[in-house]
Scaffold this active site. Structure first.
Site, short mmCIF file in Angstrom:
data_model
loop_
_atom_site.label_atom_id
_atom_site.label_comp_id
_atom_site.label_asym_id
_atom_site.label_seq_id
_atom_site.Cartn_x
_atom_site.Cartn_y
_atom_site.Cartn_z
N CYS A 180 55.20 5.65 23.50
CA CYS A 180 56.26 5.42 24.48
C CYS A 180 56.82 3.99 24.36
O CYS A 180 57.51 3.70 23.40
CB CYS A 180 55.79 5.77 25.88
SG CYS A 180 57.17 6.20 26.95
N HIS A 239 53.79 11.17 25.22
CA HIS A 239 52.40 10.75 25.50
C HIS A 239 51.42 11.81 25.00
O HIS A 239 51.06 12.71 25.78
CB HIS A 239 52.20 10.55 27.01
CG HIS A 239 52.97 9.41 27.57
ND1 HIS A 239 52.41 8.18 27.81
CD2 HIS A 239 54.27 9.30 27.94
CE1 HIS A 239 53.32 7.36 28.31
NE2 HIS A 239 54.46 8.01 28.40
N GLU A 296 48.35 11.52 24.61
CA GLU A 296 47.03 11.37 25.27
C GLU A 296 46.84 12.35 26.43
O GLU A 296 45.71 12.72 26.74
CB GLU A 296 46.84 9.92 25.75
CG GLU A 296 47.71 9.44 26.91
CD GLU A 296 49.07 8.92 26.51
OE1 GLU A 296 49.56 9.26 25.41
OE2 GLU A 296 49.68 8.17 27.31
N1 GLN Z 1 59.60 1.57 29.95
C1 GLN Z 1 59.90 2.51 28.92
C2 GLN Z 1 60.91 3.57 29.37
O1 GLN Z 1 61.06 3.80 30.53
C3 GLN Z 1 58.65 3.16 28.39
C4 GLN Z 1 57.93 3.97 29.41
C5 GLN Z 1 56.50 4.31 29.03
O2 GLN Z 1 55.90 3.65 28.18
N2 GLN Z 1 55.93 5.30 29.67
O3 GLN Z 1 61.54 4.19 28.56
#
Ligand code: GLN
Length: 535
Positions: free
Chosen positions: A382, A508, A510
């Site tokens: 992310c 994600h 995970e």
């Molecule tokens: N802050 C980033 C976004 O909103 C990544 C978010 C995250 O890592 N969950 O796109």
């Protein structure tokens, strides 16, 4: 089974005794006997969901396939049961009150005074039974907080009423602490007695007591606790600190907790057939043939719970390779060009974590530059992927001021941009791009090799995205977008094919790793790190 049975798990004395792990362990054992089980958490706080909470408050925010932002205990439920949860599995006081107040505004209460009892308690019961009506044999409901908290009183009242209404279809499990006093070398049961008294004051008599303890509790003490608390001796179970949480179901099975529960419901236990893969996982976990170190670069290093699912995913993936993955939490705020080598050189893999906001960003970018140029296996998740894109733009494409719009709105090179449908959103709660979305993987890619499939679904939680305006520049310079959302064209996976193992994902992975189904990306990353370590 003809009717769904409800098991309520409460906790007393102190918080943090591991109600989530106990609920998950009971769920696992019942599931291993062939029953259909789900686990639900009721959280007593007023937030609608934990999505707006700072990780320092409550650890990781776990995301379900249907896009609910939930308590991290739901991660345990999924990891133990290998069964997807949804929004219905996590209800907060805030959500309960909101539902009731919305009904009041609609006029549903026909002029009645709206009160905690019966309206709030009815709404709580409705939310518990809603999930029960989905065809489960058992619904295990964990009540967050500790008995005696003002906040959890309506939950206790609701489950008391359920027992009254449904009789033997409900069962109460209460988890307490038996402290060991070093000076007198004694185990103390008084806090448990008080905690049970408090529960009884709320009209609830526990059927099962689970005593969390540092050391084995002698049988006579368990008997004494049972006698004081009106609980049969066989239903007083101890939960001694274990090497890992994955030992807990086994420890509970050894004390026949599942059989006792079934007996109390009047159910003839089905044969235990489903613990084999669990036990073989635990065996591998305890007997690793190698050890590797992987750096987890993030800004919440004082609080490993902020990265709970990532840490567990490494445990699952490591076990498949009979390898102990020792995760070194590295504070991204402390990484500089001067010290990056010293901080990361002992690590055979580098993971840059998800996150929000400017703090610690430069350190993450520096860590990625190190991984890219030193050929260290790298996984970005992310924000970790977004940083990998920024790093590549700055140091390979030469766009020195490249940035994410999240960090610098006026950047000349917005290689990470806000998603179009996010631009006009002002509310913070539940408004990100959340939950499962499809991704189509290019066939000649590392991602395809890892997933063995062209079509995958992974979970998301973000507002910003790879800016496709720059895609050609990146691809020409050697960073490929190998996974794309087929409906929107949004970049989901980037890789550097010339690097031994450099993969970064917008989603994600995970959240999807479980004991019996470790995530392929984590397995592949661990394998790459093992290979790097050997060299
Ligand atoms: N802050 C980033 C976004 O909103 C990544 C978010 C995250 O890592 N969950 O796109």
């Amino acid at each position: 089974m003809s009717q769904t049975k409800y098991i309520f798990v409460t906790g007393g004395v102190v918080s943090g005794l591991g109600k989530g792990i106990i609920a998950s362990s009971i769920g696992k054992l019942l599931q291993a006997r062939g029953y259909k089980v789900t686990i639900q958490k009721l959280d007593p706080y007023l937030n609608i969901d934990p999505g707006t909470l700072n990780p320092y408050e409550h650890g990781e925010c776990y995301v379900t396939i249907d896009g609910a932002e939930t308590d991290l205990d739901l991660g345990h439920y999924e990891r133990f049961l290998n069964h997807e949860t949804t929004q219905a599995n996590n209800i907060t006081t805030g959500r309960i009150y909101r539902n009731v107040i919305e009904k009041e505004r609609r006029g549903d209460f026909l002029g009645k005074t709206v009160q905690i009892i019966p309206h709030i308690t009815d709404e709580i019961k409705r939310n518990i039974q809603l999930i029960g009506n989905k065809g489960y044999d058992f619904v295990i409901t964990e009540i967050g907080g500790t008995v005696g908290d003002i906040e959890s009183l309506p939950f206790l009242e609701a489950i008391r009423q359920m027992k009254w209404e449904m009789g033997n279809n409900c069962l109460f499990v209460h988890l307490t602490l038996v402290p060991f006093i070093k000076a007198s070398q004694e185990m103390k049961t008084k806090p448990t007695q008080h905690s049970v008294k408090q529960l009884q004051q709320a009209g609830i008599q526990p059927d099962i007591l689970i005593l969390r303890t540092e050391y084995d509790i002698p049988a006579d003490i368990c008997k004494k606790v049972g006698r004081f608390c009106n609980v049969d001796f066989e239903a007083v179970v101890q939960s001694v600190d274990q090497k890992t949480i994955y030992q807990v179901p086994i420890a509970m099975e050894e004390q026949h907790l599942d059989e006792t529960i079934l007996k109390k419901f009047g159910i003839e236990p089905k044969e235990m057939t489903g613990m084999e893969s669990w036990c073989s996982f635990v065996k591998k976990l305890y007997n690793p043939k190698t050890t590797i170190q992987i750096a987890l670069v993030g800004k919440y290093v004082e609080l490993p719970d902020a990265y709970k699912s990532i840490l567990e995913a490494f445990i699952h993936a490591g076990a498949t390779q009979e390898c102990k993955v020792s995760v070194k939490l590295v504070n991204s705020e402390e990484i500089t060009e001067e010290n990056v080598k010293e901080k990361l050189s002992e690590c055979s893999g580098i993971l840059v974590a998800p996150g929000f906001g400017q703090r610690g960003i430069q350190g993450k970018i520096t860590a990625i530059q190190y991984a890219r140029t030193q050929n260290v296996p790298f996984l970005g998740i992310c924000l970790g992927m977004q940083c990998a894109v920024i790093e590549f733009a700055r140091n390979v494409l030469g766009y020195k001021s490249a940035d994410s719009i999240e960090m610098c709105e006026t950047t000349k090179y917005p290689v990470i941009d806000i998603m179009a449908d996010q631009k006009n959103i002002t509310e913070k709660g539940g408004t990100m791009r959340l939950g499962g979305y499809p991704c189509k993987i290019q066939k000649d890619s590392r991602a395809f090799e890892i997933y063995g499939s062209e079509n995958i679904v992974e979970r998301h939680r973000h507002r910003y995205e790879f800016n496709n305006h720059y895609l050609q520049d990146f691809e020409n310079a050697g960073m490929k977008a190998t996974g794309i959302n087929p409906d929107t064209g949004l970049v989901e996976i980037v890789e550097i094919p010339s690097h031994p193992w450099f993969v970064a994902v917008q989603f994600h992975p995970e959240y999807r790793s479980t004991v019996v189904q470790p995530h392929p990306l984590f397995i592949a990353f661990v394998k790459a790190a093992m290979k790097y370590c050997k060299q």
